[in-house]
Motif scaffolding. Structure first.
Motif, PDB file in Angstrom:
ATOM      1  N   LEU A 276       0.859  -1.184   0.000  1.00  0.00           N
ATOM      2  CA  LEU A 276       0.000   0.000   0.000  1.00  0.00           C
ATOM      3  C   LEU A 276       0.897   1.236   0.000  1.00  0.00           C
ATOM      4  N   GLU A 277       0.678   2.138  -0.942  1.00  0.00           N
ATOM      5  CA  GLU A 277       1.599   3.259  -1.144  1.00  0.00           C
ATOM      6  C   GLU A 277       1.060   4.563  -0.568  1.00  0.00           C
ATOM      7  N   PRO A 278       1.967   5.511  -0.260  1.00  0.00           N
ATOM      8  CA  PRO A 278       1.537   6.834   0.229  1.00  0.00           C
ATOM      9  C   PRO A 278       1.092   7.734  -0.911  1.00  0.00           C
ATOM     10  N   ILE A 279       0.129   7.221  -1.690  1.00  0.00           N
ATOM     11  CA  ILE A 279      -0.484   7.955  -2.785  1.00  0.00           C
ATOM     12  C   ILE A 279      -1.995   7.744  -2.651  1.00  0.00           C
ATOM     13  N   VAL A 280      -2.776   8.408  -3.488  1.00  0.00           N
ATOM     14  CA  VAL A 280      -4.208   8.114  -3.529  1.00  0.00           C
ATOM     15  C   VAL A 280      -4.371   6.841  -4.355  1.00  0.00           C
ATOM     16  N   ASN A 281      -4.565   5.723  -3.680  1.00  0.00           N
ATOM     17  CA  ASN A 281      -4.680   4.423  -4.326  1.00  0.00           C
ATOM     18  C   ASN A 281      -6.105   4.257  -4.866  1.00  0.00           C
ATOM     19  N   GLU A 282      -6.265   4.227  -6.197  1.00  0.00           N
ATOM     20  CA  GLU A 282      -7.588   4.187  -6.807  1.00  0.00           C
ATOM     21  C   GLU A 282      -7.985   2.769  -7.216  1.00  0.00           C
ATOM     22  N   VAL A 283      -9.246   2.412  -6.942  1.00  0.00           N
ATOM     23  CA  VAL A 283      -9.777   1.108  -7.332  1.00  0.00           C
ATOM     24  C   VAL A 283     -11.203   1.285  -7.840  1.00  0.00           C
ATOM     25  N   GLY A 284     -11.611   0.443  -8.793  1.00  0.00           N
ATOM     26  CA  GLY A 284     -12.949   0.594  -9.348  1.00  0.00           C
ATOM     27  C   GLY A 284     -13.392  -0.601 -10.163  1.00  0.00           C
ATOM     28  N   VAL A 285     -14.007  -0.330 -11.318  1.00  0.00           N
ATOM     29  CA  VAL A 285     -14.548  -1.388 -12.161  1.00  0.00           C
ATOM     30  C   VAL A 285     -13.477  -2.419 -12.501  1.00  0.00           C
ATOM     31  N   ASN A 286     -12.301  -1.962 -12.858  1.00  0.00           N
ATOM     32  CA  ASN A 286     -11.243  -2.886 -13.276  1.00  0.00           C
ATOM     33  C   ASN A 286     -10.716  -3.758 -12.152  1.00  0.00           C
ATOM     34  N   GLN A 287     -11.025  -3.396 -10.915  1.00  0.00           N
ATOM     35  CA  GLN A 287     -10.654  -4.240  -9.778  1.00  0.00           C
ATOM     36  C   GLN A 287     -11.823  -5.117  -9.337  1.00  0.00           C
ATOM     37  N   GLY A 288     -12.922  -5.071 -10.088  1.00  0.00           N
ATOM     38  CA  GLY A 288     -14.056  -5.945  -9.838  1.00  0.00           C
ATOM     39  C   GLY A 288     -14.871  -5.613  -8.610  1.00  0.00           C
ATOM     40  N   ILE A 289     -14.897  -4.332  -8.194  1.00  0.00           N
ATOM     41  CA  ILE A 289     -15.605  -4.020  -6.952  1.00  0.00           C
ATOM     42  C   ILE A 289     -16.910  -3.249  -7.175  1.00  0.00           C
ATOM     43  N   VAL A 290     -17.322  -3.024  -8.434  1.00  0.00           N
ATOM     44  CA  VAL A 290     -18.586  -2.333  -8.694  1.00  0.00           C
ATOM     45  C   VAL A 290     -19.681  -3.368  -8.950  1.00  0.00           C
ATOM     46  N   GLU A 291     -20.776  -3.267  -8.188  1.00  0.00           N
ATOM     47  CA  GLU A 291     -21.888  -4.220  -8.289  1.00  0.00           C
ATOM     48  C   GLU A 291     -23.169  -3.489  -8.691  1.00  0.00           C
TER      49      GLU A 291
END
Length: 331
Positions: A276-291
């Motif tokens: 986990l990095e000291p940046i704004v770590n972005e996650v969304g559709v491509n990480q499979g978390i949108v339902e």
């Protein structure tokens, strides 16, 4: 002897492969001291409940013992964070961008503790490591549904507070609606609250009076009051942040939300492995978390458009070039 040596060699190779494929943690998962701070109740059927479900999933899947504190008030953000940091906690999670500034101030004094604000937008080396779910990807899909189901072509949308991320989310909701219905207009407001259920009811009724027939509230418990108003007045509601379809069956047309179970497993796993990095770590559709969960009121044409949009997001064909400035579509 040759056969025995061959078997032993095979076992050694398998062990090495497993060691490479499995994440490496600095210590046993159950030995990490972690806590999640929530601004509201885990029973709110929205933001806080969703984050809590992520905590439960991480504990079950990873063997961690993440604790939680409900209803942390803004005046107590810093003191609560400081309390756990002084007690030597390894990871302090906080659910909501409203924790950003407190985390930034406190993290400097406790470099051995990692501070992760979910929906946070402030990162700072070495230990302030926010995670930003791409909620605007989810709201884009929700908007497509709203654009299809509206009959008056007027949408009512309310955010908790008018911060940049909320404005971005509501902008993409309207844009999504207009991709399938160019005649859509919107009434937008902000509750400046996450918990006032009666206010949500009042705001929803006012929007319905102004001919909005599809409502979208991203304001935690405030949204529960809006669902009640929509149910009583015959309006439609698009659920968000959690599966709200069962709150008012028939009124809630569909719910679009982030799979926070998978999100929290991702956060905690990457924290424990040191990735986990000291940046704004972005996650969304491509990480499979949108339902997306549909009610029986939603037809196949709507579902097909949502699936096309989802695939376009995966391929980078939409959203990347869209202007998400606070002024865009804000009318």
């Amino acid at each position: 002897m040759k056969f025995k040596s061959f078997v032993l060699a095979g076992i050694l190779v398998l062990a090495l492969l497993l060691a490479v494929s499995m994440p490496t943690f600095a210590q046993s998962a159950e030995d990490y001291k972690m806590v999640l701070l929530l601004p509201g109740s885990i029973d709110d059927q929205s933001w806080n409940a969703t984050n809590y479900s992520g905590l439960v999933a991480a504990n079950e899947e990873l063997g961690t013992n993440i604790e939680y504190v409900e209803n942390v008030q803004a005046s107590d953000f810093e003191s609560t964070m400081r309390n756990y940091a002084q007690r030597g906690y390894d990871l302090i999670l906080a659910a909501g961008t409203q924790f950003d500034e407190a985390a930034q101030r406190i993290s400097e004094s406790y470099p051995e503790t990692t501070f992760t604000v979910v929906n946070g937008v402030i990162a700072q080396e070495p230990n302030l490591k926010p995670v930003m779910p791409k909620e605007y990807e989810a709201s884009f899909l929700a908007g497509i549904i709203a654009g299809h189901v509206t009959e008056t072509n007027k949408l009512g949308l309310v955010g908790g507070f008018p911060n940049r991320q909320m404005i971005k989310l509501l902008n993409t909701y309207v844009w999504g609606a207009r991709t399938v219905n160019e005649d859509v207009e919107s009434i937008r407001s902000y509750a400046n609250s996450w918990s006032d259920v009666s206010l949500g009811n009042q705001m929803a009724n006012s929007m319905i009076d102004d001919q909005a027939d599809v409502l979208f509230f991203y304001a935690n418990e405030v949204g529960l009051g809006a669902i009640q108003a929509a149910d009583e007045r015959g309006a439609k509601f698009i659920g968000f942040a959690s599966n709200q379809n069962d709150v008012a069956p028939g009124t809630v047309q569909a719910s679009v939300y982030l799979n926070f179970e998978g999100l929290y497993v991702w956060i905690v796993e990457n924290f424990m492995s040191g990735e986990l990095e000291p940046i704004v770590n972005e996650v969304g559709v491509n990480q499979g978390i949108v339902e997306v969960v549909y009610s029986d009121q939603i037809g196949e044409e709507v579902k097909a458009d949502v699936e096309k949009a989802t695939e376009a997001i995966r391929n980078g064909d939409v959203l990347d070039y869209f202007s998400l400035s606070p002024e865009a579509l804000d009318k």
